[in-house]
Design an enzyme around this catalytic site. Structure first.
Site, short mmCIF file in Angstrom:
data_model
loop_
_atom_site.label_atom_id
_atom_site.label_comp_id
_atom_site.label_asym_id
_atom_site.label_seq_id
_atom_site.Cartn_x
_atom_site.Cartn_y
_atom_site.Cartn_z
N ASP A 181 0.87 -1.17 0.00
CA ASP A 181 0.00 0.00 0.00
C ASP A 181 0.91 1.22 0.00
OD1 ASP A 181 -2.44 1.48 0.30
OD2 ASP A 181 -1.81 1.84 2.37
N THR A 220 0.68 4.58 0.77
CA THR A 220 0.75 5.44 1.94
C THR A 220 1.11 4.63 3.17
OG1 THR A 220 -0.95 6.85 0.98
CG2 THR A 220 -0.50 7.13 3.32
#
Length: 774
Positions: A296, A298
Site C-alpha cells: 500500500d 501510503t
C-alpha cells in the site's frame, strides 16, 4: 460534537465493583499454565513415563536415563517459551489499542479493559469497537460488520442505532455510549459464531505433525508385537522390556516438535526486540515463503506525512476564495485521515455548520458536506466526474506524473452517497508525500530475494507509479487505472501484466490478492487503513503499521510497532533461518525414528535380541542429535526457501537409516554367528557403527561448513569416542580395545562414509528424483 457529561469517578468505580467492566484484549501468547500443560501433557511424554515405569520393574535403573533427556528437553522448551512470552507481552502493550472516553473530569485515553458500562466514547474511521454501543451523536458513519456477519458491505448508522463489538468504522466519526461490555457484549456472547480470519498455517508444523500422527498409529502396536516376539524367543521379561523400550524410544523423534516451536518462539522474541509484534508464530514461516508482496503506497512506500502543495483554481475561482471553501468543507466534514489533517493544518476554518455529512469512504473516494452555502465535496476527480473532460484529464495527468496526489473540490446539486446531481468543479488540490527513508534499499533487497513487489493504491496510478519508480520498484511503468475497468474484470490477466494498480477499491484489492494466490503465489499484503482490511485478511500474510487503524492491526499477522517497513527484512530473515535450519536438523531426528521402525519390524522375526538397550541410545541421541541440532537451529541461514521439506529431510535421513540397518544386520549375522560375539559385544558395536553413521549425517547437515560447524562436528565425534573410552560401563558398553573385535569393526568404520555416499547417490538418482515432494 456537543459536549456530553460522562461518568464520574464514583460511577465508574460502582460499575467496576458490579462487574460491568470490559475485558482486556486477548493475549497473543499462551498463559504460563498453558505452556506447562501443552509441553508436559503430550502423547510421547505419556509413552516415556509408561516405558520408564516398565524399565523400573527390571531393576536396571541406569536405563532410566532416557527419561532425564526427555525431562531436560521439555524444561528447555518451557523456559524458552516463557522467556519469549514475556518479551512479546511487553511489545503487545506498546501496540495495544486505546480509546477516547468522556468522563466528568474530561476526555481520557484508556485501554479497552478500562471501559465500563455506560461510558461515552468518541470513535472515528478505522476504530474497531471493543464494546456494544448506541450512537449518541454523528454527522454520518458507515460500519463494517464483516467480522460478525461475514458480509463486507458497509452499513450506514445514525443517531440511536446500535453498534456491535468487533465491527469497525469505515467512514465518519461518532459519539457513542457503551451498552454491553465484557462477557455480555455481542462478540463474547456469540463467540462460537464469530466469523474471523483463519489462523496462520505452518507448512513446517503441518508436515511434522503428519509424521507424528503416523508414528502415533505405529509405535504402540509395533512395540507390543516386538515385546511378544522377544518373549516367544526365550528372552527374559527384563530383556524383552529393555529391548522393546529401546525400540520405542528410538521411534520417538523427541525434541523435533519442541525444537520447531521453540525456534518460532525465539524468532518472535528476537523480532519483538526489533519492534515487530508477531500475532501468529507460524506467520514468521509464512512470510519467509512469500514471493509476492503487495504494497500500500501510503505508510509503506511513503511516510504518510502528507503536505498540501497548492490549490489550483478552476472555473474563474479566486485562490483566496478557494482556500476558504476547501478549509470550510474539510473542517465541516470532520474526517480524521491523513489528507484531512494535511488540509486543516494550513487552510482557514470559517467554522461552517454542517447540516448533512457524507464521510469519506474508500469505495467512493470522496466525502461531502451540506452547509448554508450549498453542497461541497472533496475527492478523486475520476470518481466524481463521469467522464473527466479531456483537457482536465491531461492537466491532472501532468500533475500526477510529477508525483502529486490530485484531488478536487466541487459544488454539487445534491448531497447523497449515491447521487450528487450536477457537479461544478471549483479547483484542484495537490498533495505531496515523501518517500520513506531507506525505502530504496529495503525494496531492492526484497527484489534481489525473488520477492515480486506490487503496488496497490487508491490514488491516481500515474502518481503511484512515479513514487514507486522513485522507491526503486521494478516494473513501475506497468500501471493500470482500476476505475476504468468496469464491472467484469479479468483479475488473472491483470496480475500477469501489471505491477502498479491505481484507484483500487477495497474489494478490488482483495480480488487482486486472490488472483495471485490462484496463480500459485504466496502473498503478503501491507496496509494501515480500513480500506486494506479485506486484502490483509485474504493474504497469506498481513502486515500492518502500529500508526494505522485499530481494525487493520487486529487483522494483521505482524504489527510494525515503529511503523517502519524496514523491519520486515528482519522478519524475512528470521523466517528463512527457522525454516532452513529446521529442515536441516529434522533429518537428524528422523534418522533414529526410521531405523528404529525398520529394526523393530525386522527383529520381530529374528531370534537374537533387539540390538540396543535404552541407555545405549542416549549417547547417540544427545551427541549426534540433541546438542548439535540446538546450535545448528540458531545459526544464520538466509537462503531462499525450497518448499520441499520432506525431500530435504529424506535426502539425509533415508540413506543414514539404510546404512544403520545394514550395519546392524551385518553385526548381528556376521559378528554374532561367524565371530561368536556376545550380545553385549554386538550391541556395543551396533552403538559404535550407528553413532558413526549419524556423525556422517551430522556432517552433511552442517554443510556449508565453517569453523564453528566443523568444530561442533569434531567435538561431538570426540565426545562420542570418549564415551567408549571412559564411560563404557555406565552405558552398558564393552571395551572396544579387543583385537578380535577390532578386526571386525575397523573395516566397517572405514566404509561408513563411502557406503553412505553410495546409498545417497543411488537413492537420489533412482528414488528421490521420481517422487513429487510437497
Amino acid at each position: 460534537m456537543a459536549a456530553q457529561r460522562g461518568l464520574t469517578e464514583k460511577e465508574v468505580q460502582q460499575r467496576i465493583d458490579a462487574g460491568q467492566r470490559n475485558d482486556p484484549a486477548p493475549s497473543l501468547t499462551r498463559s504460563v499454565q498453558q505452556i506447562f500443560r501443552d509441553n508436559l501433557l503430550t502423547w510421547f511424554n505419556l509413552i516415556n513415563v509408561i516405558l520408564g515405569a516398565l524399565v523400573l520393574l527390571t531393576g536396571s535403573y541406569k536405563n532410566e536415563l532416557f527419561l532425564g533427556v526427555a525431562i531436560f528437553n521439555t524444561a528447555i522448551g518451557i523456559f524458552q517459551e516463557i522467556r519469549s512470552k514475556r518479551q512479546i507481552d511487553k511489545m503487545s502493550l506498546l501496540s495495544e489499542s486505546t480509546y477516547k472516553v468522556i468522563r466528568s473530569t474530561g476526555q481520557q485515553t484508556v485501554h479497552q479493559d478500562q471501559i465500563v458500562q455506560d461510558d461515552i466514547m468518541i470513535v472515528s474511521r478505522g476504530d474497531q469497537l471493543p464494546v456494544d454501543a448506541r450512537v449518541l451523536e454523528t454527522a454520518g458513519i458507515e460500519v463494517d460488520e464483516s467480522q460478525i456477519t461475514g458480509e463486507a458491505t458497509p452499513i450506514s448508522k445514525t443517531v440511536g442505532d446500535n453498534l456491535v463489538s468487533g465491527s469497525f468504522l469505515v467512514s465518519g466519526q461518532a459519539m457513542i455510549q457503551a451498552t454491553h461490555v465484557g462477557a455480555k457484549s455481542f462478540v463474547n456472547s456469540l463467540s462460537d459464531e464469530v466469523q474471523s480470519g483463519e489462523g496462520a498455517n505452518s507448512q513446517l508444523l503441518t508436515t511434522i505433525n503428519r509424521i507424528i500422527k503416523i508414528l502415533t498409529i505405529v509405535i504402540v502396536p509395533l512395540g507390543a508385537a516386538l515385546f511378544i516376539s522377544r518373549l516367544y524367543n526365550d528372552n527374559s521379561i527384563s530383556q524383552a522390556i529393555l529391548g522393546t523400550t529401546a525400540a520405542m524410544i528410538g521411534m520417538i523423534p523427541e525434541g523435533l516438535v519442541l525444537l520447531t516451536s521453540v525456534s518460532l518462539a525465539v524468532s518472535a522474541m528476537n523480532l519483538a526486540r526489533r519492534r515487530v509484534l508477531v500475532r501468529e508464530l507460524p506467520a514468521i514461516e509464512g512470510l519467509a515463503r512469500v514471493d509476492v508482496l503487495g504494497l500500500d503506497k501510503t505508510g509503506t512506500i511513503t511516510s504518510g506525512n502528507l503536505q498540501l502543495n497548492r490549490l489550483i483554481p478552476l472555473a474563474g475561482q479566486q485562490l483566496e476564495t478557494l482556500n476558504t471553501v476547501v478549509g470550510g468543507t474539510i473542517n465541516a466534514i470532520g474526517d480524521d485521515n491523513e489528507t484531512a489533517r494535511a488540509l486543516t493544518k494550513v487552510l482557514p476554518n470559517p467554522e461552517w455548520t454542517a447540516t448533512k455529512v457524507v464521510p469519506f469512504s474508500s469505495a467512493r473516494k470522496w466525502s461531502g458536506v451540506t452547509v448554508d452555502n450549498g453542497n461541497f465535496v472533496i475527492g478523486a476527480p475520476e470518481f466524481l466526474l463521469h467522464p473527466v473532460p479531456a483537457d482536465l484529464s491531461k492537466q491532472i495527468q501532468g500533475y500526477a506524473t510529477d508525483g502529486f496526489r490530485v484531488l478536487c473540490i466541487a459544488q454539487t446539486a445534491r448531497m447523497s452517497a449515491d447521487d450528487l446531481g450536477e457537479i461544478k468543479l471549483l479547483g484542484l488540490i495537490l498533495i505531496q508525500d515523501e518517500i520513506r527513508e531507506n525505502a530504496l534499499e529495503t525494496f531492492t533487497y526484497f527484489q534481489n530475494q525473488d520477492v515480486a513487489l506490487k503496488v496497490i493504491s487508491g490514488d491516481n496510478p500515474t502518481t503511484v507509479a512515479n513514487i514507486a519508480g522513485r522507491a526503486g520498484i521494478k516494473g513501475a511503468d506497468k500501471l493500470v487505472d482500476m476505475s476504468n475497468l468496469g464491472e467484469d474484470i479479468d483479475y488473472d490477466d491483470l496480475v500477469a501484466r501489471y505491477n502498479v494498480y491505481g484507484r483500487v477499491t477495497p474489494s478490488q484489492k482483495k480480488q487482486l490478492v486472490m488472483a495471485w494466490q490462484r496463480a500459485g503465489h504466496t502473498v503478503a499484503m501491507t496496509g494501515d487503513g480500513v480500506n486494506d482490511i479485506l486484502a490483509l485478511r485474504q493474504a497469506d500474510c498481513g502486515i500492518a503499521m502500529a500508526s494505522g487503524s485499530e481494525a487493520a492491526k487486529s487483522i494483521a499477522d505482524f504489527v510494525l510497532v515503529n511503523s517502519n517497513f524496514d523491519a520486515m527484512l528482519n522478519v524475512l530473515n528470521e523466517g528463512r533461518r527457522v525454516i532452513n535450519n529446521i529442515e536441516r536438523v529434522a533429518s537428524l531426528y528422523l534418522i533414529k525414528t526410521m531405523y528404529s521402525v525398520a529394526l523393530s519390524l525386522i527383529f520381530i522375526f529374528m531370534i537374537s535380541g533387539y540390538p540396543f538397550q535404552p541407555i545405549q541410545l542416549t549417547p547417540i541421541s544427545v551427541l549426534t542429535v540433541g546438542i548439535p541440532s540446538f546450535f545448528l537451529a540458531l545459526e544464520p541461514n538466509y537462503q531462499r526457501i525450497t518448499g520441499q521439506f520432506m525431500k530435504q529431510v529424506m535426502v539425509i535421513a533415508a540413506p543414514a537409516a539404510i546404512c544403520v540397518v545394514t550395519y546392524i544386520l551385518v553385526i548381528d549375522l556376521v559378528g554374532g554367528v561367524q565371530f561368536k560375539l556376545s550380545y553385549a559385544e554386538t550391541s556395543t558395536l551396533s552403538v559404535l557403527l550407528t553413532g558413526a553413521v549419524c556423525l556422517v549425517a551430522l556432517l552433511m547437515v552442517a554443510r556449508p561448513l565453517n569453523r564453528f560447524k566443523f568444530g561442533l562436528v569434531l567435538l561431538m565425534g570426540g565426545c562420542f569416542v570418549l564415551i567408549f573410552v571412559f564411560f563404557g560401563k555406565l552405558f552398558s558398553l564393552t571395551s572396544i580395545f579387543n583385537w578380535q573385535m577390532a578386526l571386525f569393526y575397523l573395516p566397517l568404520l572405514v566404509t561408513v562414509y563411502p557406503f553412505y555416499y553410495l546409498v545417497q547417490e543411488s537413492l537420489g538418482k533412482r528414488v528421490f528424483a521420481r517422487i513429487k515432494w510437497r
